[in-house]
Design a protein around this motif. Structure first.
Motif, PDB file in Angstrom:
ATOM      1  N   ASP A 140      44.710  45.754  41.849  1.00  0.00           N
ATOM      2  CA  ASP A 140      44.098  44.421  41.857  1.00  0.00           C
ATOM      3  C   ASP A 140      44.728  43.470  42.874  1.00  0.00           C
ATOM      4  O   ASP A 140      44.166  43.209  43.932  1.00  0.00           O
ATOM      5  CB  ASP A 140      44.163  43.829  40.434  1.00  0.00           C
ATOM      6  CG  ASP A 140      43.542  42.463  40.321  1.00  0.00           C
ATOM      7  OD1 ASP A 140      42.748  42.097  41.214  1.00  0.00           O
ATOM      8  OD2 ASP A 140      43.820  41.735  39.348  1.00  0.00           O
ATOM      9  N   LYS A 146      43.985  37.268  48.127  1.00  0.00           N
ATOM     10  CA  LYS A 146      44.361  36.061  47.381  1.00  0.00           C
ATOM     11  C   LYS A 146      45.879  35.965  47.372  1.00  0.00           C
ATOM     12  O   LYS A 146      46.559  36.939  47.007  1.00  0.00           O
ATOM     13  CB  LYS A 146      43.856  36.124  45.942  1.00  0.00           C
ATOM     14  CG  LYS A 146      42.409  35.734  45.792  1.00  0.00           C
ATOM     15  CD  LYS A 146      42.052  35.571  44.321  1.00  0.00           C
ATOM     16  CE  LYS A 146      40.612  35.136  44.154  1.00  0.00           C
ATOM     17  NZ  LYS A 146      40.209  35.069  42.732  1.00  0.00           N
ATOM     18  N   LYS A 230      37.034  47.212  43.373  1.00  0.00           N
ATOM     19  CA  LYS A 230      37.459  45.924  43.941  1.00  0.00           C
ATOM     20  C   LYS A 230      36.958  45.775  45.372  1.00  0.00           C
ATOM     21  O   LYS A 230      36.545  44.693  45.799  1.00  0.00           O
ATOM     22  CB  LYS A 230      38.977  45.774  43.856  1.00  0.00           C
ATOM     23  CG  LYS A 230      39.431  44.431  44.398  1.00  0.00           C
ATOM     24  CD  LYS A 230      40.375  43.662  43.549  1.00  0.00           C
ATOM     25  CE  LYS A 230      40.577  42.258  44.108  1.00  0.00           C
ATOM     26  NZ  LYS A 230      41.679  41.551  43.527  1.00  0.00           N
ATOM     27  N   GLU A 240      35.112  34.270  46.994  1.00  0.00           N
ATOM     28  CA  GLU A 240      34.714  33.908  45.626  1.00  0.00           C
ATOM     29  C   GLU A 240      33.701  32.767  45.563  1.00  0.00           C
ATOM     30  O   GLU A 240      33.888  31.777  44.870  1.00  0.00           O
ATOM     31  CB  GLU A 240      35.954  33.582  44.775  1.00  0.00           C
ATOM     32  CG  GLU A 240      35.656  33.696  43.294  1.00  0.00           C
ATOM     33  CD  GLU A 240      36.884  33.663  42.408  1.00  0.00           C
ATOM     34  OE1 GLU A 240      37.890  34.289  42.769  1.00  0.00           O
ATOM     35  OE2 GLU A 240      36.820  33.022  41.363  1.00  0.00           O
ATOM     36  N   ARG A 244      32.528  37.633  43.157  1.00  0.00           N
ATOM     37  CA  ARG A 244      33.961  37.862  42.943  1.00  0.00           C
ATOM     38  C   ARG A 244      34.431  37.233  41.627  1.00  0.00           C
ATOM     39  O   ARG A 244      35.397  37.694  41.018  1.00  0.00           O
ATOM     40  CB  ARG A 244      34.788  37.344  44.131  1.00  0.00           C
ATOM     41  CG  ARG A 244      36.259  37.720  44.028  1.00  0.00           C
ATOM     42  CD  ARG A 244      37.010  37.613  45.335  1.00  0.00           C
ATOM     43  NE  ARG A 244      38.413  37.969  45.135  1.00  0.00           N
ATOM     44  CZ  ARG A 244      39.280  38.155  46.113  1.00  0.00           C
ATOM     45  NH1 ARG A 244      38.916  38.042  47.364  1.00  0.00           N
ATOM     46  NH2 ARG A 244      40.531  38.473  45.838  1.00  0.00           N
ATOM     47  N   LEU A 247      35.320  39.273  38.552  1.00  0.00           N
ATOM     48  CA  LEU A 247      36.654  39.869  38.338  1.00  0.00           C
ATOM     49  C   LEU A 247      37.463  39.044  37.342  1.00  0.00           C
ATOM     50  O   LEU A 247      38.507  39.481  36.878  1.00  0.00           O
ATOM     51  CB  LEU A 247      37.423  39.963  39.666  1.00  0.00           C
ATOM     52  CG  LEU A 247      36.822  40.870  40.741  1.00  0.00           C
ATOM     53  CD1 LEU A 247      37.632  40.775  42.028  1.00  0.00           C
ATOM     54  CD2 LEU A 247      36.791  42.322  40.269  1.00  0.00           C
TER      55      LEU A 247
HETATM   56  N1  GLY Z   1      42.221  39.218  40.769  1.00  0.00           N
HETATM   57  C1  GLY Z   1      40.977  38.602  40.964  1.00  0.00           C
HETATM   58  C2  GLY Z   1      40.550  38.536  42.384  1.00  0.00           C
HETATM   59  O1  GLY Z   1      41.177  39.115  43.239  1.00  0.00           O
HETATM   60  O2  GLY Z   1      39.582  37.893  42.684  1.00  0.00           O
END
Ligand code: GLY
Length: 370
Positions: A140, A146, A230, A240, A244, A247
């Motif tokens: 992850d 991120k 992912k 995002e 996204r 997740l």
């Molecule tokens: N862990 C959530 C993301 O990477 O968006």
């Protein structure tokens, strides 16, 4: 092995994820990131990971690079602080690091997020790579760019998107991982099955599966399939704006519990509890929801297989649903207290829902309180 999974960003190649069972190809992979060689390398890690791997990694790098330095933080979420990143900046400045140099994150999610944040901000951005050593970071947090630190008591409140130039996974590092940490990573793995891969979810639940008896092939399958899930999400929505957010399934309630229990429960345990509550809410979101009581009991059984709680432990029995709801509303992802909640339409298919009210949350959360 090794297995190479390329990640694209805005339809252009961004970086490779390498899955291997040793560090043999690490330096060769770093050398091939770009045509010009890095001048200097700084390896950022925590004191636990350093004991196990820093000598090996530094020896390998020093065989090819003249200047290899290290910066070692104290382990733990409580140290995911700007002050630690400042210490790293000062170390880089003191060693004359420029944009021609490389930062390496060696460790779990905390190390990776902090090192990535330092890389995103030092000199407005320098290259970094991830060498994730926990299941959670391998499946992850090392993927998708991120980065960040906690601020006040808010998780990942200060951060940036900054893609690594390489993610190098050595599956052997999982052999020395404490059992709870392996469970913790399994929380995210189970999440991938639930939100987007029903076959994988069924495989995780298949007869005879036990956390302590996972074979090397099982671990490889778990890591590879999770990364492919992912990959699909971050390639479609790197920043995002949409998908996204799926997740975050189990994370809205999970993060609130994690914060209220003062980070004494592992992230994966909190996400597990959050996923159970989110399934109750999913059932509530539509009259003909594709989620049934059987799905909830199946999830509880799978969480049990992988050593995860499906309920807040009794030592936190003073925790109240209303406190959890308040913490959810003050999360950085809530929009003026309005929560974009991730639900399942059915197992393997996620969606978001904005119309739950406090009594919906209260009912679901009470199902997972002791
Ligand atoms: N862990 C959530 C993301 O990477 O968006």
């Amino acid at each position: 092995m090794p297995k190479i999974i390329p990640i694209t960003c805005e339809n252009k190649f961004s970086y490779n994820i390498i899955i291997n069972d040793n560090f043999e190809n690490l330096v060769r992979n770093i050398n091939s990131i770009k045509s010009e060689k890095y001048d200097k390398i700084c390896v950022f890690t925590d004191s636990n990971v350093a004991k196990a791997y820093i000598d090996d990694i530094v020896d390998r790098l020093s065989a090819e690079y003249n200047i290899v330095i290290t910066y070692i933080m104290e382990p733990g979420e409580e140290n995911k602080q700007l002050s630690v990143v400042e210490g790293l900046y000062e170390h880089l400045i003191g060693n004359h690091f420029t944009r021609k140099d490389l930062l390496i994150a060696l460790g779990g999610g905390v190390v990776g997020d902090m090192c990535g944040f330092a890389a995103a901000t030092y000199l407005r951005g320098i290259d970094f790579i991830q060498i994730p050593t926990t299941l959670l970071s391998q499946v992850d947090s090392s993927i998708g760019g991120k980065t960040g630190v906690d601020y006040l008591s808010y998780k990942n409140m200060i951060g940036a998107f900054h893609m690594p130039r390489l993610v190098y996974i050595n599956l052997e590092t999982l052999n020395s991982l404490p059992r709870e940490q392996l469970s913790c990573g399994m929380g995210e793995v189970i999440k991938y099955g639930m939100i987007m891969d029903r076959d994988f979810y069924s495989w995780l639940a298949s007869d005879g599966k036990k956390l302590d008896d996972l074979s090397r092939e099982d671990i490889f399958h778990i890591v590879e399939t999770s990364i492919l899930c992912k990959k699909q999400v971050v390639e479609e929505d790197p920043r995002e704006h949409g998908i996204r957010a799926h997740l975050n399934f189990g994370h809205t309630i999970g993060h609130a519990i994690e914060k209220l229990c003062d980070f004494k429960l592992y992230h994966g345990q909190c996400v597990a509890i959050g996923m159970v509550a989110a399934l109750y809410l999913s059932m509530k979101s539509e009259a003909d929801s594709g989620i049934s009581d059987t799905d909830i009991s199946d999830l509880r059984r799978i969480l049990d297989i992988y050593g995860l709680y499906d309920c807040v432990p009794t030592e936190f029995s003073s925790l109240k649903a209303s406190d959890i709801i308040d913490a959810m509303k003050s999360d950085k992802k809530a929009d003026a207290g309005r929560i974009k909640f991730v639900i399942l339409k059915e197992v393997g298919k996620a969606d978001t829902y904005m119309d739950f009210n406090d009594s919906d949350y209260m009912a679901a959360i009470n199902k997972v309180l002791p």
